[in-house]
Design a protein around this motif. Structure first.
Motif, short mmCIF file in Angstrom:
data_model
loop_
_atom_site.label_atom_id
_atom_site.label_comp_id
_atom_site.label_asym_id
_atom_site.label_seq_id
_atom_site.Cartn_x
_atom_site.Cartn_y
_atom_site.Cartn_z
N ASP A 52 31.30 38.66 40.36
CA ASP A 52 32.46 39.44 39.93
C ASP A 52 32.08 40.69 39.15
OD1 ASP A 52 34.15 37.63 41.16
OD2 ASP A 52 34.63 36.55 39.32
N ASP A 53 31.07 40.59 38.27
CA ASP A 53 30.67 41.75 37.48
C ASP A 53 30.07 42.85 38.34
OD1 ASP A 53 28.46 40.02 37.86
OD2 ASP A 53 27.42 40.88 36.14
N GLN A 54 29.51 42.51 39.49
CA GLN A 54 28.95 43.50 40.42
C GLN A 54 30.01 44.06 41.35
OE1 GLN A 54 26.28 40.55 41.96
NE2 GLN A 54 24.48 41.60 41.12
N ALA A 56 32.95 45.18 40.71
CA ALA A 56 33.59 46.40 40.20
C ALA A 56 32.82 47.66 40.61
CB ALA A 56 33.72 46.33 38.68
N GLY A 57 31.49 47.61 40.51
CA GLY A 57 30.68 48.76 40.91
C GLY A 57 30.78 49.05 42.39
N THR A 59 33.30 48.22 44.39
CA THR A 59 34.66 48.70 44.64
C THR A 59 34.80 50.16 44.23
OG1 THR A 59 35.53 46.48 44.33
CG2 THR A 59 37.10 48.29 44.15
N GLU A 60 34.20 50.52 43.11
CA GLU A 60 34.25 51.91 42.65
C GLU A 60 33.58 52.85 43.65
OE1 GLU A 60 32.25 54.29 38.99
OE2 GLU A 60 33.34 52.45 38.46
N ASP A 63 35.86 53.03 46.77
CA ASP A 63 37.06 53.84 46.48
C ASP A 63 36.73 55.33 46.49
OD1 ASP A 63 38.68 51.60 46.24
OD2 ASP A 63 38.64 51.59 44.04
#
Length: 136
Positions: A52-54, A56-57, A59-60, A63
């Protein structure tokens, strides 16, 4: 022109290179991207698993590319080559993108090669990507 691109992703420089190239192609050609992260679930901590902590990166980065994408995280017994090949057939993808890493001949002989299986057995085009080395 690929309409649907599947990329095999692991949180390593090789996986990052594969995702960057796949998102570039999807953005340039108006295609859709499916990012698959697969782990066999046989260890408490796995280097191939997208935690989960990876996420976000990743997804960023996706995006920012402007590409349309879906992220799939699978964790169950099996191997990555089978998962990639099965999903590529199921979705009828136009292009499969994988990252390559260097392995010795002995390492390939003893442990096999996910990339080799995907390259030989895929029913669609396969793009194998290497991470850029510093200074290039």
């Amino acid at each position: 022109m690929p309409n649907l691109i599947l990329v095999g992703y692991v949180p390593t420089p090789h996986g990052e290179a594969a995702v960057r190239r796949a998102t570039q192609l999807a953005s340039e050609q108006g295609g859709e991207l499916v990012v698959l992260n697969f782990s066999s679930g046989d260890a408490v901590v796995e280097g191939r698993r997208l935690y989960d902590d990876q996420l976000a990166g990743l997804t960023e980065m996706l995006d920012a590319s402007g590409a349309s994408y879906t992220i799939r995280r699978e964790s169950h017994p099996g191997n990555a080559a089978d998962e990639l090949l099965d999903l590529a057939r199921e979705l009828q993808v136009d292009l499969l993108v994988i990252g390559l890493r260097r392995r010795s001949a002995t390492g390939k002989f003893l442990f096999g090669s996910t990339a080799q299986r995907v390259l030989l057995e895929a029913d669609c085009d396969v793009l194998a990507v290497k991470p850029q080395h510093p200074g290039r």
